[in-house]
Scaffold this active site. Structure first.
Site, PDB file in Angstrom:
ATOM      1  N   CYS A 370       1.015  -1.284   0.049  1.00  0.00           N
ATOM      2  CA  CYS A 370       0.160   0.081  -0.118  1.00  0.00           C
ATOM      3  C   CYS A 370       0.887   1.246  -0.010  1.00  0.00           C
ATOM      4  CB  CYS A 370      -1.125  -0.123   1.164  1.00  0.00           C
ATOM      5  SG  CYS A 370      -2.413   0.928   0.949  1.00  0.00           S
ATOM      6  N   HIS A 494      -3.538  -4.992   0.808  1.00  0.00           N
ATOM      7  CA  HIS A 494      -2.747  -5.627   1.777  1.00  0.00           C
ATOM      8  C   HIS A 494      -2.848  -7.141   1.740  1.00  0.00           C
ATOM      9  CE1 HIS A 494      -2.307  -1.756   3.860  1.00  0.00           C
ATOM     10  NE2 HIS A 494      -3.414  -1.475   3.332  1.00  0.00           N
ATOM     11  N   GLU A 496      -1.439  -9.222   3.366  1.00  0.00           N
ATOM     12  CA  GLU A 496      -1.266  -9.996   4.651  1.00  0.00           C
ATOM     13  C   GLU A 496      -2.581 -10.369   5.196  1.00  0.00           C
ATOM     14  OE1 GLU A 496      -0.760  -6.583   3.679  1.00  0.00           O
ATOM     15  OE2 GLU A 496      -1.025  -5.321   5.572  1.00  0.00           O
TER      16      GLU A 496
END
Ligand code: GLN
Length: 526
Positions: A370, A494, A496
């Site tokens: 990001c 993102h 993750e």
């Protein structure tokens, strides 16, 4: 009708109620039940979107764009579910709804009160979230006795009358000398009774395993059997908590109390994951940024750990102060790879940019998330294209070369508020590195940002060698960048948040694989 498990906490906050809820969820799912999870946050904020990750830990983003407490990360990772925004209930959300109902005249002239109007709204939401599940787990944030939590405890007390509901109460046992002290737990139990709830299972958070004598004492004071007192002691690896709960046979107590059919869990795959966790040679993953508390980047840490299991290495985060890097980028020579995480505001950005330059020039594997994507564009524009003053509008309004601009200025058609949130479609360009890494042409990834690439600079950056490797076909946002022949990948999303123990994210796995191919710094040192 679902069966409810309400998880409450006493004595103090930060005991790991989220992990406990997630672990119970895992254990029950492993028994073959369908599980729903709801988190109640009794604060007045509407959601976690506006809360500082440096104070509260990371803001977790759901597929539907919900900005929620980091406990949802535990839920998704442990139970392997995709949670929904509605699974987070806050005082702000509930009051907002009740007041809007009142303004619409929905209450037919009645006086609006905490009981029944607010409690009814809370119960309605819990019931909705529980639809279709065998077992609905509800975690009540905060500590019993907090004023903010009272109305929720009252709603839960009322819910008890509707069907099977048990309360699991987690408390802290301080250790003095060799004693595991139960007094705070006793007081917390009294506090629960004052709210009209009687804990069915007591869980004791303690440094070491609860002794039998401690369990007997809690049993005597808290009206539960000694075997209904569960030890939740310190663990090296949080993923072993479902296994500990299994050893303590909590699933059997839950099955009996909720009158469920008796089933044994299948924890085989989970056990295997936990034995591989944190094993193998260390990989030093540099993170340059502001000083952060441990859980500011929790999902990144977890995604690295999942990927580490897959790659047979043990990633370790190394925090590097951005000011230090700005003055002396060679402090980064120690690391094996680097992640530039998401973030907001100007602080530390020049150091992060200096760090990106260093890893780009030294071909150290790098993954930018990001803000990381955006700063890589700034760095490349400055140092390769030669636009010395290039910047993101977020960092400087003055610059004439705004390579990163608000997405509404970039002409992207973003629906809703100013923040581009949640799952968006990402279509990769054929033959790019990232397409090979994913092994797919189209994926969905979670987003949370206001800024993006300025389309006016795409040609200049591309001519200088930066590859923009994907786009969102729905709104035109450029989603990813890469530099050929090195692991240098920036993503506007993102990844993750999507990593799970049994399904590590390919971007993290491939970064570790790239490190292995180059040879670890730490191995080279030996
Ligand atoms: N601050 C940047 C933006 O709003 C990046 C956000 C992020 O990293 N999540 O676009």
């Amino acid at each position: 009708m679902p069966k409810y498990i309400v998880i409450t906490g006493g004595v103090m906050s930060g005991l790991g109620k989220g992990l406990l809820s997630a672990s119970i969820g895992r254990l029950l799912k492993a028994c073959g039940y369908t599980v729903a999870l709801t988190k109640i946050d009794p604060y007045l904020n509407f959601d976690a979107g506006t809360m500082s990750p440096f104070e509260h830990g990371e803001v977790f983003v759901l597929r539907d764009g919900g900005e929620v407490d980091l406990d949802f990360g535990h839920y998704e990772r442990f139970v392997d579910i995709d949670a929904k925004r509605s699974h987070n209930i806050t005082t702000g959300i509930v009051f907002d709804k009740v007041i809007r109902n009142e303004r619409k005249g929905n209450y037919l002239g009645k006086t609006i009160q905490l009981i029944p109007h607010v409690t009814d709204e809370i119960k309605r939401r819990i019931r909705d979230n529980s639809k279709g599940a065998d077992i609905s787990i509800i975690e009540l944030g905060g500590t019993v006795g907090d004023i903010e939590g009272l109305v929720f405890l009252e709603a839960i007390r009322q819910l008890r009358g509707e069907g099977a509901l048990i309360n699991i109460h987690l408390t802290f046992l301080p250790v003095q000398g060799i004693d595991q002290k139960t007094k705070p737990t006793q007081h917390s139990f009294i506090e629960m009774r004052r709210a009209g709830l009687m804990p069915d299972i007591m869980v004791g958070r303690c440094k070491d395993k609860l002794r039998d004598s401690t369990k007997r004492k809690i049993s005597m004071f808290c009206s539960v059997k000694p075997e209904e007192v569960i030890s939740d002691h310190n663990l090296d690896n949080v993923y072993t908590l479902p296994l500990l709960l299994y050893e303590e046979q909590i699933h059997k107590i839950i099955q009996t109390k909720l009158k469920l059919d008796v089933r044994e869990p299948d924890l085989g795959g989970w056990k295997q994951f936990t034995t591989m966790y944190g094993k193998g040679p260390k990989v030093k993953v540099g993170i340059v940024g502001k000083y952060a508390r441990g859980d500011t980047y929790l999902s990144i840490q977890e995604a690295l750990a999942h990927a580490g299991v897959e790659s047979g290495v043990n990633p370790e985060l190394i925090w590097i102060d951005s000011e230090v890097v700005e003055k002396n980028p060679s402090t980064l020579s120690e690391i094996d790879c680097m992640i530039t995480p998401g973030g907001f505001g100007t602080r530390g950005c020049e150091g992060k940019i200096a760090a990106i330059r260093y890893v780009r020039e030294n071909k150290i594997p790098w993954l930018g998330l990001c803000l990381g994507f955006q700063l890589a564009v700034v760095e490349f524009a400055r140092n390769v294209v030669g636009l010395r003053g290039a910047n993101s509008t977020e960092m400087s309004e003055e610059t004439k070369d705004s390579v990163i601009i608000p997405h509404w200025e970039a002409g992207h058609n973003i629906m809703g508020g100013t923040m581009r949130l949640g799952d968006k479609k990402v279509v990769f360009r054929q033959g790019t590195e990232i397409q090979k890494i994913y092994g797919e042409d189209t994926v969905y990834e979670r987003h949370r940002h206001r800024y993006g690439l300025n389309p006016r600079y795409v040609d200049k950056l591309t001519d200088a060698g930066l590859v923009f490797s994907s786009v969102c076909p729905e709104d035109g946002t450029v989603e990813t960048l890469e530099i050929p022949d090195q692991y240098f990948i920036g993503v506007q999303f993102h990844p993750e948040f999507q990593s799970r123990p049994n399904a590590p994210h390919p971007l993290f796995v491939n970064m570790l694989e790239a490190v292995k191919n180059i040879g670890l710094n730490s191995i080279k040192d030996r």
